[in-house]
Design a protein around this motif. Structure first.
Motif, PDB file in Angstrom:
ATOM      1  N   ALA A  47       0.829  -1.212   0.000  1.00 27.20           N
ATOM      2  CA  ALA A  47       0.000   0.000   0.000  1.00 27.20           C
ATOM      3  C   ALA A  47       0.860   1.258   0.000  1.00 27.20           C
ATOM      4  N   THR A  48       1.892   1.279   0.843  1.00 26.61           N
ATOM      5  CA  THR A  48       2.747   2.466   0.916  1.00 26.61           C
ATOM      6  C   THR A  48       3.556   2.649  -0.366  1.00 26.61           C
ATOM      7  N   LEU A  49       4.033   1.561  -0.941  1.00 26.74           N
ATOM      8  CA  LEU A  49       4.814   1.658  -2.180  1.00 26.74           C
ATOM      9  C   LEU A  49       3.944   2.168  -3.331  1.00 26.74           C
ATOM     10  N   ILE A  50       2.756   1.586  -3.492  1.00 29.61           N
ATOM     11  CA  ILE A  50       1.866   2.001  -4.586  1.00 29.61           C
ATOM     12  C   ILE A  50       1.451   3.458  -4.413  1.00 29.61           C
ATOM     13  N   GLY A  51       1.092   3.837  -3.186  1.00 26.21           N
ATOM     14  CA  GLY A  51       0.679   5.211  -2.926  1.00 26.21           C
ATOM     15  C   GLY A  51       1.782   6.200  -3.246  1.00 26.21           C
ATOM     16  N   ALA A  52       3.010   5.899  -2.825  1.00 26.64           N
ATOM     17  CA  ALA A  52       4.139   6.797  -3.077  1.00 26.64           C
ATOM     18  C   ALA A  52       4.448   6.896  -4.564  1.00 26.64           C
ATOM     19  N   VAL A  53       4.434   5.763  -5.272  1.00 26.97           N
ATOM     20  CA  VAL A  53       4.731   5.758  -6.714  1.00 26.97           C
ATOM     21  C   VAL A  53       3.708   6.580  -7.481  1.00 26.97           C
ATOM     22  N   ILE A  54       2.437   6.444  -7.129  1.00 26.85           N
ATOM     23  CA  ILE A  54       1.381   7.215  -7.806  1.00 26.85           C
ATOM     24  C   ILE A  54       1.642   8.710  -7.680  1.00 26.85           C
ATOM     25  N   ILE A 111      -7.802 -10.753  -0.255  1.00 29.19           N
ATOM     26  CA  ILE A 111      -7.440  -9.866   0.851  1.00 29.19           C
ATOM     27  C   ILE A 111      -6.236  -8.999   0.499  1.00 29.19           C
ATOM     28  N   ASP A 112      -5.324  -9.538  -0.295  1.00 25.13           N
ATOM     29  CA  ASP A 112      -4.136  -8.773  -0.660  1.00 25.13           C
ATOM     30  C   ASP A 112      -4.491  -7.525  -1.450  1.00 25.13           C
ATOM     31  N   SER A 113      -5.657  -7.524  -2.124  1.00 26.36           N
ATOM     32  CA  SER A 113      -6.061  -6.366  -2.916  1.00 26.36           C
ATOM     33  C   SER A 113      -6.423  -5.177  -2.038  1.00 26.36           C
ATOM     34  N   ILE A 114      -6.586  -5.398  -0.733  1.00 19.70           N
ATOM     35  CA  ILE A 114      -6.845  -4.298   0.196  1.00 19.70           C
ATOM     36  C   ILE A 114      -5.713  -3.272   0.124  1.00 19.70           C
ATOM     37  N   ALA A 115      -4.514  -3.744  -0.156  1.00 19.14           N
ATOM     38  CA  ALA A 115      -3.374  -2.841  -0.264  1.00 19.14           C
ATOM     39  C   ALA A 115      -3.581  -1.811  -1.367  1.00 19.14           C
ATOM     40  N   VAL A 116      -4.237  -2.252  -2.447  1.00 19.97           N
ATOM     41  CA  VAL A 116      -4.501  -1.350  -3.565  1.00 19.97           C
ATOM     42  C   VAL A 116      -5.753  -0.526  -3.293  1.00 19.97           C
ATOM     43  N   PHE A 117      -6.823  -1.208  -2.940  1.00 19.59           N
ATOM     44  CA  PHE A 117      -8.093  -0.545  -2.650  1.00 19.59           C
ATOM     45  C   PHE A 117      -8.686  -1.144  -1.377  1.00 19.59           C
ATOM     46  N   PRO A 118      -8.930  -0.348  -0.355  1.00 17.42           N
ATOM     47  CA  PRO A 118      -8.950   1.112  -0.366  1.00 17.42           C
ATOM     48  C   PRO A 118      -7.718   1.808   0.223  1.00 17.42           C
ATOM     49  N   LEU A 119      -6.644   1.067   0.572  1.00 15.98           N
ATOM     50  CA  LEU A 119      -5.524   1.726   1.256  1.00 15.98           C
ATOM     51  C   LEU A 119      -4.738   2.664   0.333  1.00 15.98           C
ATOM     52  N   ALA A 120      -4.115   2.111  -0.722  1.00 17.92           N
ATOM     53  CA  ALA A 120      -3.337   2.968  -1.621  1.00 17.92           C
ATOM     54  C   ALA A 120      -4.239   3.983  -2.319  1.00 17.92           C
ATOM     55  N   LEU A 121      -5.354   3.497  -2.826  1.00 15.22           N
ATOM     56  CA  LEU A 121      -6.375   4.338  -3.449  1.00 15.22           C
ATOM     57  C   LEU A 121      -7.713   3.996  -2.820  1.00 15.22           C
ATOM     58  N   PRO A 122      -8.446   4.942  -2.284  1.00 18.44           N
ATOM     59  CA  PRO A 122      -8.172   6.381  -2.300  1.00 18.44           C
ATOM     60  C   PRO A 122      -7.639   6.950  -0.983  1.00 18.44           C
ATOM     61  N   LEU A 123      -7.416   6.100   0.034  1.00 13.03           N
ATOM     62  CA  LEU A 123      -7.072   6.644   1.348  1.00 13.03           C
ATOM     63  C   LEU A 123      -5.722   7.349   1.377  1.00 13.03           C
ATOM     64  N   TYR A 124      -4.690   6.715   0.784  1.00  8.05           N
ATOM     65  CA  TYR A 124      -3.353   7.282   0.893  1.00  8.05           C
ATOM     66  C   TYR A 124      -2.886   8.076  -0.328  1.00  8.05           C
ATOM     67  N   SER A 125      -3.555   7.948  -1.440  1.00  8.62           N
ATOM     68  CA  SER A 125      -3.176   8.743  -2.626  1.00  8.62           C
ATOM     69  C   SER A 125      -4.431   9.109  -3.410  1.00  8.62           C
ATOM     70  N   GLY A 126      -5.357   9.727  -2.714  1.00  4.92           N
ATOM     71  CA  GLY A 126      -6.614  10.117  -3.314  1.00  4.92           C
ATOM     72  C   GLY A 126      -6.520  11.406  -4.108  1.00  4.92           C
ATOM     73  N   PRO A 127      -7.660  11.931  -4.536  1.00  5.74           N
ATOM     74  CA  PRO A 127      -7.689  13.162  -5.345  1.00  5.74           C
ATOM     75  C   PRO A 127      -7.003  14.343  -4.675  1.00  5.74           C
TER      76      PRO A 127
END
Length: 208
Positions: A47-54, A111-127
């Protein structure tokens, strides 16, 4: 040098308030409750890696996206300010929208997809965060852009640390303590949002 330092502090503070690592501790814990520690670690890292990269991509490619869709920086400031203001109101009044994301995350088959949604998007790298990095990186030189990248990385290091120490932090802060911190930050975010909106309107009117 002083100007660069002041810019970095502004960038870091803005992103920290929008991404809100302490305020998202309860959300992270709710989404990962009852999971194996290794799985929680993998979700957190992803989640943190995807959010930062975005956000880093938008630091350098944000303008290209705006030009492709013919979006002015003034319009982005106004729209982004409005979105960030909505986020601040959502935090102040109990994060109703985030409760929806939590429920979706709990019912996900993967469950692993939680890292992408909703953690990375939209909670940590939202609009709001995306708008902030585009606005912060607009009109600055390469050093300024790298400072925004540094601010992004530092904020996500803090996000990762809040995940690692979430159980300890929740014991210290308690749910009410975490909510208080989130609401104080939301007030600051609302003020920053108003500044974005006013700056966009004034710039747009001045250009007419």
């Amino acid at each position: 040098m002083t100007d660069y330092f002041a810019f970095f502090i502004t960038a870091f503070t803005t992103l920290f308030i929008i991404i809100d690592p302490p305020g998202n501790i309860p959300t992270f814990m709710a989404l990962t409750e009852g999971m194996d520690a290794r799985l929680v670690k993998r979700i957190s890292e992803k989640a943190t890696l995807i959010g930062a990269v975005i956000l880093i991509i938008f630091v350098f490619a944000g303008w290209a996206v705006m030009e492709f869709f013919s979006i002015s920086i003034e319009a982005l400031k106004i729209a982004g300010g409005l979105m960030m203001f909505i986020i601040s109101v959502d935090i102040l009044f109990g994060r109703k929208s985030r409760e929806i994301y939590e429920e979706k995350g709990k019912s996900s088959a993967d469950i692993d997809s939680i890292a992408v949604f909703p953690l990375a998007l939209p909670l940590y790298s939202g609009p709001g965060a995306i708008t902030a990095v585009v606005v912060l990186s607009s009109g600055v030189d390469l050093v300024g852009k790298m400072l925004v990248v540094l601010a992004v990385i530092l904020v996500y290091v803090i996000v990762r640390l809040t995940h690692v120490y979430s159980l300890l932090l929740m014991r210290v802060l308690g749910r009410s303590g975490s909510d208080i911190i989130a609401r104080v930050m939301a007030i600051l975010l609302a003020a920053i949002s108003v500044e974005y909106i006013l700056d966009g309107i004034i710039s747009k009117v001045s250009g007419l």
